[in-house]
Design a protein around this motif. Structure first.
Motif, PDB file in Angstrom:
ATOM      1  N   ASP A  34       1.272  -1.279   0.176  1.00  0.00           N
ATOM      2  CA  ASP A  34       0.165   0.311  -0.631  1.00  0.00           C
ATOM      3  C   ASP A  34       0.773   1.413   0.163  1.00  0.00           C
ATOM      4  O   ASP A  34       1.778   1.695   0.877  1.00  0.00           O
ATOM      5  CB  ASP A  34      -0.658   0.081   1.660  1.00  0.00           C
ATOM      6  CG  ASP A  34      -1.820  -0.999   1.421  1.00  0.00           C
ATOM      7  OD1 ASP A  34      -2.063  -2.094   0.349  1.00  0.00           O
ATOM      8  OD2 ASP A  34      -3.128  -0.998   2.553  1.00  0.00           O
ATOM      9  N   ARG A  35       0.016   2.379  -1.285  1.00  0.00           N
ATOM     10  CA  ARG A  35       0.820   3.674  -0.834  1.00  0.00           C
ATOM     11  C   ARG A  35       0.611   4.687  -0.398  1.00  0.00           C
ATOM     12  O   ARG A  35      -0.928   4.748  -0.736  1.00  0.00           O
ATOM     13  CB  ARG A  35       1.660   2.830  -2.224  1.00  0.00           C
ATOM     14  CG  ARG A  35       2.509   2.803  -3.083  1.00  0.00           C
ATOM     15  CD  ARG A  35       3.725   2.365  -2.312  1.00  0.00           C
ATOM     16  NE  ARG A  35       5.135   1.134  -2.814  1.00  0.00           N
ATOM     17  CZ  ARG A  35       5.979   0.388  -2.130  1.00  0.00           C
ATOM     18  NH1 ARG A  35       5.999   1.367  -1.623  1.00  0.00           N
ATOM     19  NH2 ARG A  35       6.283  -0.096  -2.995  1.00  0.00           N
ATOM     20  N   PRO A  36       1.104   5.860   0.009  1.00  0.00           N
ATOM     21  CA  PRO A  36       0.235   7.201   0.134  1.00  0.00           C
ATOM     22  C   PRO A  36      -0.133   7.714  -0.723  1.00  0.00           C
ATOM     23  O   PRO A  36       0.953   7.594  -2.061  1.00  0.00           O
ATOM     24  CB  PRO A  36       1.385   7.846   1.018  1.00  0.00           C
ATOM     25  CG  PRO A  36       2.525   7.540   1.410  1.00  0.00           C
ATOM     26  CD  PRO A  36       1.946   6.193   0.599  1.00  0.00           C
ATOM     27  N   LYS A  37      -1.193   8.196  -1.506  1.00  0.00           N
ATOM     28  CA  LYS A  37      -1.618   8.564  -2.445  1.00  0.00           C
ATOM     29  C   LYS A  37      -2.582  10.056  -2.245  1.00  0.00           C
ATOM     30  O   LYS A  37      -3.506  10.362  -0.583  1.00  0.00           O
ATOM     31  CB  LYS A  37      -2.823   7.755  -3.013  1.00  0.00           C
ATOM     32  CG  LYS A  37      -3.744   8.186  -4.790  1.00  0.00           C
ATOM     33  CD  LYS A  37      -4.151   6.973  -4.565  1.00  0.00           C
ATOM     34  CE  LYS A  37      -4.509   7.068  -5.978  1.00  0.00           C
ATOM     35  NZ  LYS A  37      -5.221   5.673  -6.823  1.00  0.00           N
ATOM     36  N   GLY A  38      -2.650  10.959  -2.933  1.00  0.00           N
ATOM     37  CA  GLY A  38      -3.549  12.332  -2.861  1.00  0.00           C
ATOM     38  C   GLY A  38      -2.541  13.660  -2.235  1.00  0.00           C
ATOM     39  O   GLY A  38      -1.884  12.826  -0.903  1.00  0.00           O
ATOM     40  N   ARG A  39      -3.013  14.227  -1.929  1.00  0.00           N
ATOM     41  CA  ARG A  39      -2.821  15.707  -0.614  1.00  0.00           C
ATOM     42  C   ARG A  39      -2.588  14.876   0.262  1.00  0.00           C
ATOM     43  O   ARG A  39      -1.789  15.955   0.976  1.00  0.00           O
ATOM     44  CB  ARG A  39      -3.329  16.962  -1.111  1.00  0.00           C
ATOM     45  CG  ARG A  39      -3.416  16.806  -2.401  1.00  0.00           C
ATOM     46  CD  ARG A  39      -3.953  18.796  -2.756  1.00  0.00           C
ATOM     47  NE  ARG A  39      -4.112  18.772  -3.898  1.00  0.00           N
ATOM     48  CZ  ARG A  39      -4.680  20.203  -3.932  1.00  0.00           C
ATOM     49  NH1 ARG A  39      -5.681  21.190  -3.326  1.00  0.00           N
ATOM     50  NH2 ARG A  39      -4.406  21.631  -5.419  1.00  0.00           N
ATOM     51  N   LYS A  40      -3.847  14.150   1.303  1.00  0.00           N
ATOM     52  CA  LYS A  40      -3.453  14.259   2.297  1.00  0.00           C
ATOM     53  C   LYS A  40      -2.744  12.490   2.580  1.00  0.00           C
ATOM     54  O   LYS A  40      -2.083  11.857   3.635  1.00  0.00           O
ATOM     55  CB  LYS A  40      -5.039  13.856   2.855  1.00  0.00           C
ATOM     56  CG  LYS A  40      -5.299  14.941   2.853  1.00  0.00           C
ATOM     57  CD  LYS A  40      -7.318  14.963   3.212  1.00  0.00           C
ATOM     58  CE  LYS A  40      -8.058  15.941   3.260  1.00  0.00           C
ATOM     59  NZ  LYS A  40      -9.691  15.786   3.886  1.00  0.00           N
ATOM     60  N   LYS A  41      -2.072  12.302   1.571  1.00  0.00           N
ATOM     61  CA  LYS A  41      -1.133  10.972   2.042  1.00  0.00           C
ATOM     62  C   LYS A  41      -1.123  10.006   2.220  1.00  0.00           C
ATOM     63  O   LYS A  41      -0.996   9.250   3.007  1.00  0.00           O
ATOM     64  CB  LYS A  41       0.121  11.561   2.275  1.00  0.00           C
ATOM     65  CG  LYS A  41       1.219  12.530   1.899  1.00  0.00           C
ATOM     66  CD  LYS A  41       1.622  12.328   0.191  1.00  0.00           C
ATOM     67  CE  LYS A  41       2.033  13.314  -0.118  1.00  0.00           C
ATOM     68  NZ  LYS A  41       2.604  12.957  -1.857  1.00  0.00           N
ATOM     69  N   THR A  42      -3.051   9.330   1.978  1.00  0.00           N
ATOM     70  CA  THR A  42      -3.726   8.716   2.379  1.00  0.00           C
ATOM     71  C   THR A  42      -2.926   7.387   2.573  1.00  0.00           C
ATOM     72  O   THR A  42      -3.017   6.465   0.915  1.00  0.00           O
ATOM     73  CB  THR A  42      -5.068   8.331   1.929  1.00  0.00           C
ATOM     74  OG1 THR A  42      -5.841  10.125   2.898  1.00  0.00           O
ATOM     75  CG2 THR A  42      -5.907   7.373   2.769  1.00  0.00           C
ATOM     76  N   LEU A  43      -2.892   6.309   2.780  1.00  0.00           N
ATOM     77  CA  LEU A  43      -2.204   4.545   2.714  1.00  0.00           C
ATOM     78  C   LEU A  43      -3.334   4.279   1.794  1.00  0.00           C
ATOM     79  O   LEU A  43      -4.908   4.225   2.357  1.00  0.00           O
ATOM     80  CB  LEU A  43      -1.999   3.996   3.923  1.00  0.00           C
ATOM     81  CG  LEU A  43      -0.663   2.963   3.871  1.00  0.00           C
ATOM     82  CD1 LEU A  43       0.353   3.937   3.007  1.00  0.00           C
ATOM     83  CD2 LEU A  43      -0.495   1.702   5.689  1.00  0.00           C
TER      84      LEU A  43
END
Length: 318
Positions: A34-43
């Motif tokens: 799983d990787r951080p995604k989006g501006r909020k770096k949601t896993l």
């Protein structure tokens, strides 16, 4: 038959579903962490993980497939065959040697052209009029294995990376379904690749997204399509990043009669933003100013002043 499936993005999901629909025994799915995604770096889990869990399949997510621990985990699964589709890591020989029927890969290009991690995007960026899917036996090199089967698809001017990803993912799944019986029966006839014809498609970088207005309108039209809807192409407006998601080419005739510098805004109206290139005019249709969401260029112009003569691309370096 014990099959391990390895894949990560949405491109790989139809191939996994095909295996399950055709009642193959998928004993586990391997995907990227799983990787951080989006501006909020949601896993965020990769699409293949989400699909696998929805079918109740065990999921492995090793950080490095080359590690002894990861190879050992695959050995314990005792697969007869490993099927990969856009997994995202080069597999070590120790893993390739595990299944008795070998490892096969569903690759989104007409090999040996466009070996590597971004074959679909670079096919469009380079102006190709066709692409396809190749199913091949995996070898230690980068997409160098013997080819088993191929399907060819056209690339039209209306296509983007997004539309071609969808078309090729479906075509790849169908090709996988048609090819597997011969592999399982030991009757597949594999053809070596001509290495002298090989071209490469490395993963995209920030440099690939930056627009060079001295290029032709056609080249920039292809660049924008090849980067949409993933990363997007960008230039600069008043020192800030200005993304371009959709555009049209007006042709080369206007460039011959124009003394305007490449990157100069020729007109900005309800038809979009016309920009001089090194050869021809590019009309920007869907854009994204800094700090805003993507929007129709004509709508943006209603509340923003962009005068003819404005020079794009002078706001800094990549």
């Amino acid at each position: 038959m014990r099959i391990v499936f390895m894949g990560t993005p949405e491109f790989a999901v139809p191939s996994l579903k095909l295996l399950l629909e055709q009642k193959y025994n998928v004993v586990a799915v391997v995907t990227q962490p799983d990787r951080p995604k989006g501006r909020k770096k949601t896993l965020t889990p990769p699409p293949v993980k989400e699909a696998a869990l929805s079918f109740g399949l065990p999921v492995l997510q090793p950080e490095r497939m080359r590690s002894a621990e990861a190879v050992g985990a695959l050995e314990q699964l005792q697969p007869d065959l490993i099927v990969t589709a856009a997994y995202g890591q080069i597999l070590p020989k120790a893993l390739l040697d595990i299944p008795r029927l070998g490892c096969i890969n569903v690759h989104g290009s007409l090999l040996p052209k466009y070996r590597g991690g971004a074959p679909i995007q670079r096919s469009i960026i380079n102006g190709e009029n066709k692409t396809g899917v190749t199913i091949m036996y995996m070898a230690e090199g980068l997409d160098t294995g013997d080819m088993i089967s191929v399907v060819e698809l056209p690339i039209t001017d209306e296509d983007t990376s997004g539309t071609m990803f969808e078309k090729l993912s479906i075509a790849g799944a169908e090709l996988l379904g048609a090819t597997l019986p011969s592999i399982i029966a030991g009757e597949a006839k594999a053809v070596p690749q001509r290495n002298e014809d090989a071209t490469y498609a490395p993963n995209l970088t920030r440099d690939d997204e930056h627009i060079d207005w001295s290029k032709s309108a056609r080249a920039l039209f292809n660049q924008v399509r090849g980067l949409s809807p993933m990363a997007g192409a960008f230039t600069y407006l008043n020192g800030e990043v200005f993304k371009i998601w959709n555009c049209e080419e007006l042709g080369n005739g206007a460039a011959k009669a124009s003394a305007k510098a490449p990157g100069t805004v020729i007109a900005a109206d309800n038809n979009g933003i016309q920009v001089q290139t090194g050869a021809g005019i590019l009309v920007l249709k869907n854009i994204q100013p800094a700090g805003k969401k993507p929007m129709n260029a004509a709508e943006w112009l209603k509340g923003s002043r962009l005068e003819a003569g404005t020079l794009l691309g002078d706001g800094g370096t990549v």
